[in-house]
Design an enzyme around this catalytic site. Structure first.
Site, PDB file in Angstrom:
ATOM      1  N   CYS A   2       1.039  -1.508  -0.023  1.00  0.00           N
ATOM      2  CA  CYS A   2      -0.015  -0.162   0.097  1.00  0.00           C
ATOM      3  C   CYS A   2       0.914   1.259  -0.047  1.00  0.00           C
ATOM      4  O   CYS A   2       2.052   1.155  -0.292  1.00  0.00           O
ATOM      5  CB  CYS A   2      -0.954   0.150   1.313  1.00  0.00           C
ATOM      6  N   ASP A 104      -2.995  -9.218   7.825  1.00  0.00           N
ATOM      7  CA  ASP A 104      -1.887  -9.227   8.711  1.00  0.00           C
ATOM      8  C   ASP A 104      -1.319  -7.864   9.193  1.00  0.00           C
ATOM      9  O   ASP A 104      -0.780  -7.757  10.006  1.00  0.00           O
ATOM     10  CB  ASP A 104      -0.737  -9.673   7.644  1.00  0.00           C
ATOM     11  N   ILE A 300      11.828 -10.617 -19.073  1.00  0.00           N
ATOM     12  CA  ILE A 300      12.074  -9.676 -19.879  1.00  0.00           C
ATOM     13  C   ILE A 300      12.918 -10.121 -21.011  1.00  0.00           C
ATOM     14  O   ILE A 300      13.770 -10.772 -20.750  1.00  0.00           O
ATOM     15  CB  ILE A 300      12.689  -8.380 -19.319  1.00  0.00           C
TER      16      ILE A 300
END
Length: 670
Positions: A2, A104, A300
């Site tokens: 976040c 959590d 990639i």
């Protein structure tokens, strides 16, 4: 994962503006697009806000942060993941704790009142940055994980302290000043930074393995920094007590498997990054062996065969039955996304690998994934970089015959010719201050510190004057804990220095969190599990590097999982092709330079000397300039472009206004 933000005022009766908190969440929408929240109780002089990316407990309302205790005394915001949280939650519940979510994140809110900050942090496992405020004690803690996987910045203003997950979050607060200072500019140009610093005056990072305690007393904020963990290599003589080789191999296998297993826990699908290196291949192999369903692996691919690792990655994917997604990238198109990358990294980058990683995280999200496991940290713990081998050959093998030492160094130089001027220095550089602290200047930072003369010449005259007597080596060395260096083996010292500088300042920043979270994608590095790290530091140096073989004990531990080609080859540094290797890519770089580093904009920003820049660009056309010199010049030109973009995005533009506009666009309002 976040984005977090907050403010604490000197005066608890000074209100925290609600919309400012919302704007600070909105400017980091990319870190948490799923919902937002804020809390600024009256009479507390504290406000927290949060932008949420749902990974654990997908309930939109139940998992919303900030978390606040039922009595209103404690409030917290959290970014990251706590692993093994179910076991801790069960233990706390048995002791009478009552959890309101399945997340959590709520662990800290329940653990802190019971254990206090020190014992709480000691029990946390994972990558995290969080803040918890105790209203009764008028104390706020800013806590960062052991390696600095998750970012956390803070600064003082006229009225208090502002903090957040990214610099732009702090800059969204109207009282935070935005100025690139001379020392910050210099360190952006040489790539290696002073631990805990940024490019901007007065803006600090919470160091990895530390917390900042901010306590209000008599209308003033008292700020203290506390270290709770460090990478702790044993004394050199401890390495003489060598156990059986197989015991170390089995120990690494068990520790890494546990770290991988824990990081597969999520309420959303978990994929894996896959290059052609032993690190990501090991993670994929272990993930595939643990899970019942095929792992989705993301690779990639570069259009330059010298730098492309797709063939080995594909072989590994086929061995494990993984579903491989390959993102092919053309060299010249990487610069199409360079500006966007700098907006997210908030620091300069020497190579367009950071751009490639940003595009890869975008591809991951397009495939419907929010979480991947990555291989970062393996080279740091198991001595994988070529610079570590060089230091081992020079300083760590005192009884090595001179002819064998010469042969090993020659082999190392030949196999890493492409990366000379970046991963290996073009020429030897010594810092007297680092020599005094460490015993030698580790090869891993010589390439960057060797840019000193070029960097100073590139700086504007005013900034040059400001750092005339500045000793970068001393500033960096002062951040090293002497007690963690004294009496250590030379290889341990070299690894310690890299972990304290380039791991946090480069690998985990513009190569990790910032370019992953740019696309709301969480990366989990099992190698940086601190239990695994505590085990790895006790592996004897001669089993980390055995003769010419780097990461020997890891290779042996993972032997059954790896393609034979990979098992037998030496470490190949993963980076994007430098600009000088491709005419189209060079032209793309020059187009960006013309837009953001033309003479007018250079003079307006006042950071760079335009004549020195032009001279450096012109030197690239000289065919007599050696390749390794051009590799180093490429890095410097990328840094110049980067500082110009930093100035454009974070100094020229009105960030508080931009944050407010983003909140309005999202419909986020107080």
């Amino acid at each position: 994962m976040c984005g977090i933000a907050g403010v604490i005022h000197n005066d608890k009766n000074r209100a925290i503006d609600s919309q400012t908190l919302v704007n600070m969440a909105a400017i980091q929408y990319h870190r948490g697009p799923d919902n937002f929240g804020y809390h600024n109780p009256q009479g507390a002089g504290v406000g927290l806000s949060h932008a949420r990316l749902t990974i654990i407990d997908l309930d939109e309302e139940r998992g919303r942060q900030p978390h606040v205790s039922s009595d209103g005394r404690y409030m917290m915001v959290h970014n990251g993941e706590f692993y093994d949280f179910q076991r801790i939650r069960a233990s706390m519940t048995a002791q009478g704790a009552r959890f309101g979510t399945k997340s959590d994140s709520e662990l800290v809110l329940q653990m802190y009142p019971h254990y206090g900050i020190e014992k709480t942090v000691e029990q946390l496992r994972g990558e995290f940055a969080f803040s918890i405020y105790d209203r009764e004690e008028e104390t706020m803690y800013l806590v960062r994980d052991r390696f600095g996987i998750k970012p956390l910045y803070w600064t003082e203003t006229e009225h208090g302290v502002v903090f957040g997950s990214e610099l732009k979050v702090l800059f969204a607060h109207p009282e935070v000043k935005r100025e690139i200072d001379s020392e910050g500019l210099y360190h952006q140009l040489i790539q290696v930074m002073v631990p805990g610093s940024t490019a901007f005056k007065g803006i600090n990072q919470v160091p990895p393995g530390h917390w900042i305690k901010i306590q209000r007393k008599d209308g003033k904020l008292n700020i203290e920094q506390h270290k709770y963990w460090d990478i702790n290599f044993p004394q050199a003589e401890a390495h003489l007590n060598v156990k059986d080789e197989e015991e170390y191999i089995e120990g690494v296998r068990e520790q890494l498997l546990e770290a991988v297993h824990l990081r597969l826990n999520a309420d959303v699908p978990v994929g894996a990054y896959l290059s052609g290196g032993i690190d990501s291949c090991s993670i994929l192999g272990l993930s595939a062996s643990v899970r019942q369903d095929p792992v989705k692996a993301f690779t990639i691919g570069f259009d330059d065969a010298d730098y492309d690792e797709t063939p080995i990655a594909t072989e590994m994917a086929e061995m494990t039955g993984a579903e491989q997604i390959i993102l092919p990238l053309s060299a010249e198109h990487l610069y199409d996304h360079f500006e966007r990358t700098i907006w997210h990294t908030e620091r300069t980058i020497y190579n367009t690998l950071g751009v490639a990683k940003l595009l890869m995280s975008q591809k991951v999200r397009e495939q419907g994934y929010k979480v991947v496991l990555t291989g970062e940290g393996s080279d740091e713990l198991f001595a994988g970089y070529p610079a570590f081998r060089k230091d081992m050959f020079l300083y760590g093998l005192s009884d090595l015959p001179d002819n064998l030492r010469t042969d090993l160094q020659s082999t190392l130089a030949e196999s890493n010719e492409l990366f000379k001027g970046a991963m290996l220095p073009r020429e030897e550089f010594n810092s007297e201050a680092i020599n005094q602290k460490v015993g030698f200047t580790p090869t891993c930072i010589q390439s960057w510190m060797g840019c000193d003369g070029f960097a100073r010449d590139l700086m504007s005259k005013d900034h040059q004057a400001n750092i005339k007597s500045y000793d970068a080596g001393r500033a960096i060395a002062e951040q090293f804990d002497e007690s963690q260096l004294e009496g250590r083996h030379p290889l341990d010292k070299a690894q310690y220095v890299w972990i304290k500088t380039m791991l946090e300042g480069q690998i985990l920043t513009w190569g990790g969190d910032r370019v992953d979270m740019a696309n709301s994608m969480e990366a989990r590095p099992p190698f940086l599990d601190h239990y695994l790290a505590d085990y790895a530091v006790n592996i004897p140096p001669q089993m980390r590097i055995k003769g010419p073989v780097e990461k020997y004990v890891l290779k042996e531990a993972m032997k059954g999982l790896l393609p034979e080609t990979l098992y037998k080859r030496q470490k190949f540094a993963f980076m994007a092709p430098p600009a000088h290797t491709d005419e189209k890519k060079w032209n793309a770089l020059m187009e960006l330079m013309e837009e953001f580093a033309n003479e007018k904009r250079i003079k307006e920003a006042g950071l760079i000397d335009y004549d020195a820049l032009k001279q450096m660009i012109d030197s690239h056309a000289d065919p007599s300039v050696p390749r390794d010199h051009k590799v180093q010049m490429d890095a410097l030109l990328n840094h110049v472009l980067g500082v110009q973009l930093l100035h454009y995005h974070f100094v020229e533009q009105d960030i508080p206004k931009k944050a407010a506009a983003k909140a309005h666009e999202l419909g986020w309002a107080a």
